[in-house]
Design a protein around this motif. Structure first.
Motif, mmCIF file in Angstrom:
data_model
loop_
_atom_site.group_PDB
_atom_site.id
_atom_site.type_symbol
_atom_site.label_atom_id
_atom_site.label_comp_id
_atom_site.label_asym_id
_atom_site.label_seq_id
_atom_site.Cartn_x
_atom_site.Cartn_y
_atom_site.Cartn_z
ATOM 1 N N UNK A 47 0.655 -1.418 0.408
ATOM 2 C CA UNK A 47 0.499 -0.195 -0.086
ATOM 3 C C UNK A 47 1.393 1.401 0.085
ATOM 4 N N UNK A 62 -5.580 5.380 2.798
ATOM 5 C CA UNK A 62 -4.619 4.793 4.085
ATOM 6 C C UNK A 62 -3.872 4.605 4.605
ATOM 7 N N UNK A 65 -4.694 5.772 7.849
ATOM 8 C CA UNK A 65 -6.111 5.213 8.573
ATOM 9 C C UNK A 65 -4.441 4.339 9.500
ATOM 10 N N UNK A 66 -3.113 4.048 8.874
ATOM 11 C CA UNK A 66 -2.672 3.612 9.507
ATOM 12 C C UNK A 66 -1.901 4.650 10.496
ATOM 13 N N UNK B 83 -6.926 -3.171 8.250
ATOM 14 C CA UNK B 83 -7.662 -2.362 7.780
ATOM 15 C C UNK B 83 -7.152 -1.244 6.900
ATOM 16 N N UNK B 84 -6.149 -0.679 7.070
ATOM 17 C CA UNK B 84 -4.224 0.035 6.500
ATOM 18 C C UNK B 84 -4.767 -1.085 4.901
ATOM 19 N N UNK B 85 -4.920 -2.259 4.797
ATOM 20 C CA UNK B 85 -4.953 -2.707 3.763
ATOM 21 C C UNK B 85 -6.040 -2.684 2.625
ATOM 22 N N UNK B 87 -8.770 0.008 3.135
ATOM 23 C CA UNK B 87 -8.504 1.069 3.309
ATOM 24 C C UNK B 87 -8.077 1.378 2.195
ATOM 25 N N UNK B 88 -7.128 0.859 0.942
ATOM 26 C CA UNK B 88 -6.499 0.480 -0.036
ATOM 27 C C UNK B 88 -7.160 -0.014 -1.141
ATOM 28 N N UNK B 89 -8.245 -0.106 -0.785
ATOM 29 C CA UNK B 89 -8.610 -1.297 -1.444
ATOM 30 C C UNK B 89 -7.514 -2.418 -2.587
ATOM 31 N N UNK B 90 -6.753 -2.976 -1.762
ATOM 32 C CA UNK B 90 -5.596 -3.202 -2.946
ATOM 33 C C UNK B 90 -6.164 -5.615 -1.795
ATOM 34 N N UNK B 92 -4.572 -9.286 -1.694
ATOM 35 C CA UNK B 92 -2.902 -9.058 -1.840
ATOM 36 C C UNK B 92 -3.416 -10.927 -1.745
ATOM 37 N N UNK B 119 -8.406 -3.244 -6.898
ATOM 38 C CA UNK B 119 -6.636 -3.539 -6.927
ATOM 39 C C UNK B 119 -6.190 -5.131 -6.991
ATOM 40 N N UNK B 121 -3.216 -7.189 -5.237
ATOM 41 C CA UNK B 121 -1.429 -7.847 -5.690
ATOM 42 C C UNK B 121 -1.238 -8.934 -5.444
#
Lengths: 301, 301
Positions: A47, A62, A65-66, B83-85, B87-90, B92, B119, B121
Motif C-alpha cells: 500500500x 491508507x 488509516x495507519x 484495516x490499512x490494507x 482502506x487501500x482497496x488492495x 494481496x 486492485x 496484488x
DNA sequence: CGTCTCCATAACCTGGCCGCATGGACGTGG
DNA sequence: CCACGTCCATGCGGCCAGGTTATGGAGACG
C-alpha cells in the motif's frame, strides 16, 4: 506481518512532520535510510502510505488509516515494557562513563534502602550518546552531564556543579602552571569524540568562550584510550570534568584547572512518563549529593 | 524500546509451549536462534522472563506480566495492518509459481467485476514456501497446492484436481512411453527443492506409493532453472503437475503421464480472520474454475 | 533561468540473525 | 551406578538488512 517497532516510530514521525528530511533529523538517522525504510513498510503492506512531492510528503487515505492506529499500538507496547520491568523490581539506570562516579554507589545503596527488594541495573552509555540511553528510551532515568541534546523534553534535576580542567600532554608549555585561563588555549587543536554536536559540542568545545576563534580538530577518537593517547601524543588538548584525573591519571598527561569556562553540571534526567520507582531514585540522587552542592566550590579560584 | 514484532510472536510461542525446542519447531526456526532471540529480548528488558531447567522453560513473574500484555499488542498491530490494507482497496494474493496458472487471470478479472475499484496484488511465493505467504500472514489469501504444511489451520477450498506427470531426461529409457506407472520409477533418484518437508515432502516424493522403497536424492535445487537443468543432466527425475509442460517445455526434457500416484489438488486458502474482500475472492475462484471440475478428467487413463 | 529544497538511487560497509555442529546439565531407565 | 535421552547454551561462518555518504532528478520560487 512483522515489523520492527522502530519502523512504526519512523512512520509516525514522518506522518507528523510531513517531511522526510526533517523527520530524519529528528530521528537521528539519514534521510536515505528513512526513504528505504518507508518503502520497505509500504511494500510489506502493499500500500502506498504517502504521496510524494517536492514540497513534502502527505498521507494517502491508507496512510491516514495507519497513522490513526499506530500510536495506540506503540503506547500499548511501551506500557507492556514498563510494567514488565516494574514487575521485576529492576530499575535500569543509564550513566556516562564519568558522570556521577563516586556518588553513584551511595545513590544505589540509598535507593536499595528506600525500596527494599529492588535491584538497580547500571548501564554505561557509549561516548556517542550524551543522553545515556534516555533518548532511545533504553532506560527511564540516567545520570549525565548538562547540557545534552533534547534536555528540554525530559525531567532534569541538577545534582552538583563541577569545574572543568584541561588535559594537556606533559610536554605542553602550560603543563607546569597551577591554572590557566581558557583564552590561552583557544588556538590549540582539540581532541573530540565522533558525535559531538549541538549544545553538547558547544559545551565541550567551549564555543561561546572562543570569541569566534576557529576550532582546530586535532583528532577524532572513539574510545577513552584513544582519546588519552591522542592527547599524550601531542595531537591536541581537551576540556574534561575536574574529577577526570581521579580516574584517568597517566604519567604523560597533565590536568590543569581552567578559568574562564563555565563549570560542568552533573544531573539526573528521566523520561516524562516514568513511574514511581524513578521518582524515588531521583529523590535519592538529590539526597545523596546534597552535601556536594553546599560543601564545595563549583569554580576554580 | 524497540523490537521486531516477530520477536514478540516468538516470546508468545515459547510461553505457550513451555519448551524451546517445541516452540522452535512450531515457528520453523532453529532452537539456537530462539535461544539467542530470547536472550536478546531479556537483555533489552533487563529482566529474566523464564527460568530454565532441563525439563523446559517456565515464566517468571515478569514473564507472566509480559505474556499477558503481548497478545493485545500483536492483535492491535494485526488489526491496523488489515484495516490499512482494506482502506487501500488492495487485495494481496499469494500464489505458487505453478498453482493456478491460466485460471489466475480469469479469477482476477472476475474479482475486479465483483468489487469495482479494488486492485489485486499478486505475489509469487518462493519455492521454499508451499503456503505462498499464508503461514507468515504476508497475504490473507493464496492460490496453492494441497496438501501443504498447516493446512488444518486455514480456510481451504479445493478448486480442481490435476493429474501428475513425471519429468524425465530425454535420454531416459522410459522417455518414449505414452505413460508410465509410478512403480517403474521408484528406484530412480529424485530432484528435490530445499525445504521439502512434512506432508508436502510426502506428496511430491509420493512416499505413500513407494511401499518402503528408499528415496534416493539426485540433487537439491533452489530455482526452477537448476531444477530442470538437473533433470536434463540426468541426475534424477521428478513428479510435477500435468500442466507443467505448458510452461516449462525444453527439448532435453520429456514429460510423461504417471499412473499410480494421487492427483495434485489446486486450492485457494485463507487466513481464519480474513475480511469480506477475501470471501469474495474465494467465491470468484470457485466460480471461475467450476468448469474445470466438471469438464475434465482428474486422472490419467 | 539559476537556485534551493526535497526525495530517490547507487555503492559500500557493518552488525545482527540464522543455521549447523557441539557442549554441558539434568533427569531417567536398565 | 552408569549410559542415554532431553533440553538449553555456545562457537563459528555466511548472509542480509539497515545505516551512511555521495549523487541525481523534479518542482517551487524569486
Amino acid at each position: 506481518m512483522d515489523v520492527d517497532t522502530r519502523l512504526l516510530r519512523y512512520f509516525a514521525a514522518i506522518a507528523e512532520e510531513g517531511n522526510l528530511t526533517r523527520a530524519a533529523h529528528r530521528l537521528f538517522v539519514s534521510q536515505p535510510s528513512l526513504t528505504k525504510q518507508l518503502k520497505h513498510l509500504e511494500s510489506q503492506l502493499g500500500v502506498r502510505l504517502f504521496t510524494r512531492s517536492s514540497t513534502g510528503m502527505t498521507l494517502t487515505e491508507a496512510g491516514h488509516a495507519l497513522a490513526a492506529r499506530v500510536p495506540p499500538v506503540l503506547a500499548g507496547w511501551d506500557a507492556a515494557v514498563r510494567e514488565t520491568r516494574s514487575t521485576a523490581r529492576v530499575l535500569r539506570v543509564g550513566f556516562l562513563a564519568s558522570a556521577a562516579n563516586d556518588a553513584t554507589q551511595g545513590i544505589v545503596t540509598a535507593f536499595g534502602r528506600l525500596r527494599p527488594g529492588w535491584r538497580v541495573d547500571l548501564r554505561q552509555a557509549p561516548w556517542s550518546d550524551p543522553t545515556a540511553g534516555l533518548a532511545a528510551a533504553e532506560v527511564p532515568v540516567a545520570l549525565l552531564r548538562l547540557p545534552f541534546p533534547g534536555h528540554e523534553s525530559f525531567g532534569v534535576r541538577t545534582l552538583f556543579s563541577e569545574p572543568r580542567c584541561v588535559a594537556l600532554p606533559s610536554a605542553h608549555p602550560l603543563a607546569g602552571r597551577p591554572s590557566v585561563d581558557f583564552r590561552e588555549l583557544r588556538d590549540d587543536p582539540v581532541i573530540v569524540a565522533p558525535a559531538l554536536e549541538g549544545t553538547w559540542r558547544e559545551h565541550w568545545l567551549a564555543l561561546s568562550e572562543r570569541d569566534g576563534h576557529e576550532v582546530r580538530v586535532g583528532a577524532v577518537t572513539e574510545h577513552p584510550d584513544e582519546f588519552l593517547g591522542a592527547i599524550a601524543g601531542g595531537h591536541g588538548i581537551a576540556l574534561v570534568p575536574a574529577s577526570t584525573p581521579h580516574f584517568h591519571s597517566r604519567p604523560d598527561i597533565v590536568y590543569v584547572p581552567v578559568t574562564g569556562v563555565s563549570p560542568s553540571e552533573v544531573a539526573v534526567a528521566w523520561l516524562p512518563d516514568a513511574g514511581e520507582a524513578v521518582c524515588d531514585f531521583v529523590r535519592c540522587c538529590v539526597d545523596v549529593t546534597r552535601s556536594r552542592r553546599t560543601g564545595c566550590d563549583t569554580r576554580w579560584g
